[in-house]
Design a protein around this motif. Structure first.
Motif, PDB file in Angstrom:
ATOM      1  N   ARG A 284      21.013  37.183  65.418  1.00 12.49           N
ATOM      2  CA  ARG A 284      21.622  38.377  64.501  1.00 12.49           C
ATOM      3  C   ARG A 284      23.181  38.696  65.057  1.00 12.49           C
ATOM      4  N   TYR A 285      24.084  38.601  63.978  1.00 10.35           N
ATOM      5  CA  TYR A 285      25.571  39.054  64.393  1.00 10.35           C
ATOM      6  C   TYR A 285      26.385  39.396  63.397  1.00 10.35           C
ATOM      7  N   SER A 286      27.308  39.806  63.557  1.00 10.44           N
ATOM      8  CA  SER A 286      28.523  40.100  62.596  1.00 10.44           C
ATOM      9  C   SER A 286      29.788  39.225  63.102  1.00 10.44           C
ATOM     10  N   ARG A 287      30.656  38.873  62.362  1.00 10.51           N
ATOM     11  CA  ARG A 287      31.702  37.947  62.772  1.00 10.51           C
ATOM     12  C   ARG A 287      32.880  38.752  62.207  1.00 10.51           C
ATOM     13  N   GLY A 303      24.953  43.421  65.282  1.00  8.58           N
ATOM     14  CA  GLY A 303      25.720  43.603  64.015  1.00  8.58           C
ATOM     15  C   GLY A 303      26.299  44.621  63.846  1.00  8.58           C
ATOM     16  N   SER A 304      27.213  44.768  63.192  1.00  9.15           N
ATOM     17  CA  SER A 304      28.292  45.841  62.740  1.00  9.15           C
ATOM     18  C   SER A 304      27.479  47.254  62.342  1.00  9.15           C
ATOM     19  N   ARG A 305      26.508  47.143  61.711  1.00 10.24           N
ATOM     20  CA  ARG A 305      25.659  48.235  61.098  1.00 10.24           C
ATOM     21  C   ARG A 305      25.121  49.032  62.328  1.00 10.24           C
ATOM     22  N   GLU A 306      24.323  48.256  63.410  1.00  7.86           N
ATOM     23  CA  GLU A 306      23.793  48.801  64.525  1.00  7.86           C
ATOM     24  C   GLU A 306      25.072  49.224  65.400  1.00  7.86           C
ATOM     25  N   TYR A 307      26.090  48.707  65.674  1.00  7.90           N
ATOM     26  CA  TYR A 307      27.424  49.191  66.276  1.00  7.90           C
ATOM     27  C   TYR A 307      27.713  50.610  65.944  1.00  7.90           C
ATOM     28  N   ARG A 308      27.816  50.968  64.578  1.00 12.16           N
ATOM     29  CA  ARG A 308      28.306  51.891  64.043  1.00 12.16           C
ATOM     30  C   ARG A 308      27.137  53.121  64.154  1.00 12.16           C
ATOM     31  N   PRO A 313      20.824  52.400  70.884  1.00 15.07           N
ATOM     32  CA  PRO A 313      21.200  52.318  72.149  1.00 15.07           C
ATOM     33  C   PRO A 313      22.393  51.244  72.549  1.00 15.07           C
ATOM     34  N   SER A 314      23.358  51.841  73.147  1.00 14.01           N
ATOM     35  CA  SER A 314      24.441  50.909  73.355  1.00 14.01           C
ATOM     36  C   SER A 314      24.273  49.926  74.407  1.00 14.01           C
ATOM     37  N   ASN A 315      22.962  50.171  75.109  1.00 16.78           N
ATOM     38  CA  ASN A 315      22.574  49.081  76.106  1.00 16.78           C
ATOM     39  C   ASN A 315      21.885  47.686  75.389  1.00 16.78           C
ATOM     40  N   ARG A 316      21.732  47.997  74.119  1.00 24.22           N
ATOM     41  CA  ARG A 316      21.174  46.682  73.192  1.00 24.22           C
ATOM     42  C   ARG A 316      22.336  46.367  72.332  1.00 24.22           C
ATOM     43  N   LEU A 317      23.419  46.472  72.667  1.00 21.86           N
ATOM     44  CA  LEU A 317      24.653  45.998  71.876  1.00 21.86           C
ATOM     45  C   LEU A 317      25.188  44.905  72.716  1.00 21.86           C
ATOM     46  N   ARG A 318      25.855  43.725  72.269  1.00 20.40           N
ATOM     47  CA  ARG A 318      26.781  43.096  72.966  1.00 20.40           C
ATOM     48  C   ARG A 318      27.843  42.399  71.872  1.00 20.40           C
ATOM     49  N   MET A 319      28.866  42.110  72.724  1.00 21.60           N
ATOM     50  CA  MET A 319      30.091  41.549  71.942  1.00 21.60           C
ATOM     51  C   MET A 319      30.402  40.233  72.724  1.00 21.60           C
ATOM     52  N   LEU A 320      31.016  39.317  71.793  1.00 21.23           N
ATOM     53  CA  LEU A 320      31.759  37.975  72.305  1.00 21.23           C
ATOM     54  C   LEU A 320      32.918  37.823  71.760  1.00 21.23           C
ATOM     55  N   GLY A 321      33.701  37.817  72.516  1.00 18.52           N
ATOM     56  CA  GLY A 321      35.181  37.359  72.332  1.00 18.52           C
ATOM     57  C   GLY A 321      35.335  35.780  72.351  1.00 18.52           C
ATOM     58  N   GLN A 332      42.770  41.217  76.209  1.00 17.14           N
ATOM     59  CA  GLN A 332      42.474  41.822  74.966  1.00 17.14           C
ATOM     60  C   GLN A 332      41.092  42.167  74.608  1.00 17.14           C
ATOM     61  N   VAL A 333      40.339  41.362  75.193  1.00 18.62           N
ATOM     62  CA  VAL A 333      38.666  41.364  74.683  1.00 18.62           C
ATOM     63  C   VAL A 333      38.375  42.695  75.442  1.00 18.62           C
ATOM     64  N   LEU A 334      38.948  43.303  76.455  1.00 23.88           N
ATOM     65  CA  LEU A 334      38.458  44.582  76.956  1.00 23.88           C
ATOM     66  C   LEU A 334      38.414  45.635  76.216  1.00 23.88           C
ATOM     67  N   ALA A 335      39.458  45.812  75.425  1.00 22.52           N
ATOM     68  CA  ALA A 335      39.572  47.001  74.429  1.00 22.52           C
ATOM     69  C   ALA A 335      39.210  46.814  72.858  1.00 22.52           C
ATOM     70  N   GLU A 336      38.204  45.773  72.658  1.00 22.46           N
ATOM     71  CA  GLU A 336      37.600  45.551  71.516  1.00 22.46           C
ATOM     72  C   GLU A 336      36.332  46.280  71.056  1.00 22.46           C
ATOM     73  N   ALA A 337      35.553  46.888  71.925  1.00 27.02           N
ATOM     74  CA  ALA A 337      34.070  47.477  71.557  1.00 27.02           C
ATOM     75  C   ALA A 337      33.974  48.545  72.546  1.00 27.02           C
ATOM     76  N   ASP A 338      34.510  49.613  72.401  1.00 24.31           N
ATOM     77  CA  ASP A 338      34.150  50.676  73.498  1.00 24.31           C
ATOM     78  C   ASP A 338      32.834  51.145  73.691  1.00 24.31           C
ATOM     79  N   ARG A 339      31.925  50.806  72.899  1.00 23.89           N
ATOM     80  CA  ARG A 339      30.364  51.171  73.180  1.00 23.89           C
ATOM     81  C   ARG A 339      29.911  50.424  74.070  1.00 23.89           C
ATOM     82  N   ILE A 340      30.246  49.136  74.301  1.00 23.31           N
ATOM     83  CA  ILE A 340      29.727  47.964  75.139  1.00 23.31           C
ATOM     84  C   ILE A 340      30.550  47.840  76.449  1.00 23.31           C
ATOM     85  N   LYS A 341      29.970  48.344  77.554  1.00 27.75           N
ATOM     86  CA  LYS A 341      30.407  48.111  78.859  1.00 27.75           C
ATOM     87  C   LYS A 341      30.568  46.643  79.394  1.00 27.75           C
TER      88      LYS A 341
END
Length: 400
Positions: A284-287, A303-308, A313-321, A332-341
């Protein structure tokens, strides 16, 4: 010289670390490289003047300087009855003026007899990549190490080696094996990247992402590159044959459009093939979803719905640049999703320097590469790298 092999582009290389006397005008005004006795293996003994392209490579994309010049190989004691003392003389250029003590000097002899002279900043990704490409082991201090590109050194070009060669401005031959295939589908112009990526995958009917996502990603990218360059060569040759007359600006604009299309297409192609892989593995993903301050990570999981949803839980979110090449742009990738450490970045860039990957780790960035590219990294780095299959498995376990 074999088609599709390194010997197609180099007969041999000589490498050494530059000394102070070779780089500081305040110490010496000489225009000769020291320790050249070993160069007889490449150049022989008669006096020769070589056309040469000088290139300086630093860490960033802007740290690239290219100048055409000449070098002279001669015996400074040619009239001496017993002694010989060969030297390699060069002219001052914008490249030689950027050289520093400890930088790597690589002189490559091309099959047509001209030279490529590289000055590579010490400790950079460019140095790691050049050393990997030519099998340089780090024993070049003081004198030249000469490597002949033959037998075990004459490796078939793969995704990693083609990447490095093209970073040097060397055009990789694509051949005409696929010309009829691409013209049958795209005779009137370039399609969208999504259509072309799908076309590349369709041409490899025995490659399945479900079986091996790492192999599939590399195979699809390699095939798309070949197909694209085949089609590009056809259209570019046609435009050049019609000429530009005396319109210099039109020629420059056309050249820039070719380069910009190549860069943009490579990044989109990588995202297109990854999206297909995620679908095949039911991830499952959002592009390209929007996060904070209009940032748009290439992929968000689940996905974006879960991110918003602040209750998710933030620890169940992931992003991929996704970047086909990193350079300094990985930040640049470091500033693209604040909820994901811990951020993840997938790239096709081989042999990124240890200092760069150390900095990535300090900034909570995890690097993902197809498994076949891991060999271009040092053993210490390989322990930390993720491959595509592992990323998919861990992401599904985390987000489902």
């Amino acid at each position: 010289m074999k088609h599709g092999h390194l010997s197609r582009y180099f007969e041999g290389v000589a490498a050494k670390l530059l000394s102070a006397v070779e780089t500081r005008p305040s110490i010496s005004h000489q225009h000769e490289f020291n320790g050249v006795q070993q160069l007889k293996q490449l150049f022989g003994t008669p006096r020769k003047i070589f056309d040469a392209r000088f290139i300086y490579l630093g860490e960033d994309e802007d740290d690239f300087v290219s100048v055409d010049s000449t070098v002279t190989w001669y015996d400074s004691r040619e009239n001496h009855p017993k002694r010989t003392e060969h030297r390699l003389y060069y002219l001052t250029t914008a490249v030689s003026e950027m050289a520093s003590e400890g930088d790597l000097l690589v002189i490559g002899k091309r099959p047509r007899g001209n030279l490529l002279v590289l000055i590579v900043a010490a400790g950079t990704t460019a140095e790691s990549q050049i050393r990997w490409l030519f099998g340089l082991q780090g024993d070049e201090k003081g004198r030249f190490t000469v490597v002949s590109i033959e037998d075990s050194r004459d490796v078939p070009l793969d995704l990693a080696s083609r990447f490095v060669l093209e970073e040097l401005g060397i055009e990789i031959e694509s051949g005409d094996d696929f010309l009829e295939l691409v013209l049958d589908r795209f005779s009137t112009g370039f399609p969208t990247t999504a259509i072309f990526s799908s076309f590349a995958r369709e041409s490899l009917r025995d490659v399945f992402a479900k079986d091996d996502p790492d192999r599939a990603l590399v195979a699809w990218m390699e095939r798309e590159e070949i197909l694209f360059r085949t089609l590009e060569r056809h259209f570019v040759a046609d435009r050049i044959s019609r000429g530009f007359g005396s319109d210099v600006d039109a020629f420059i604009d056309f050249s820039l459009s070719v380069q910009n299309r190549r860069k943009a297409r490579a990044g989109f192609a990588l995202e297109n093939h990854l999206e297909c892989i995620f679908k095949d593995h039911e991830v499952r993903y959002s592009r390209g979803a929007k996060t904070e301050e209009n940032a748009r990570p290439d992929f968000l999981f689940p996905g974006s719905r879960e991110y918003r949803d602040v209750s998710f839980p933030s620890n169940r979110l992931r992003m991929l640049g996704v970047k086909s090449s990193c350079k300094e742009r990985w930040r640049q990738v470091l500033a693209e999703a604040d909820r994901i450490k811990i951020k993840h970045l997938l790239t096709l860039e081989p042999s990124i320097s240890g200092s760069q990957t150390d900095e990535m780790q300090k900034n909570n960035l995890r690097l993902v590469l197809p498994k076949s590219l891991h060999k271009t990294y040092a053993p210490k780095q390989q322990v930390w790298l993720m491959n595509v299959a592992d990323f998919i498995h861990s992401t599904k376990a985390l987000t489902h």
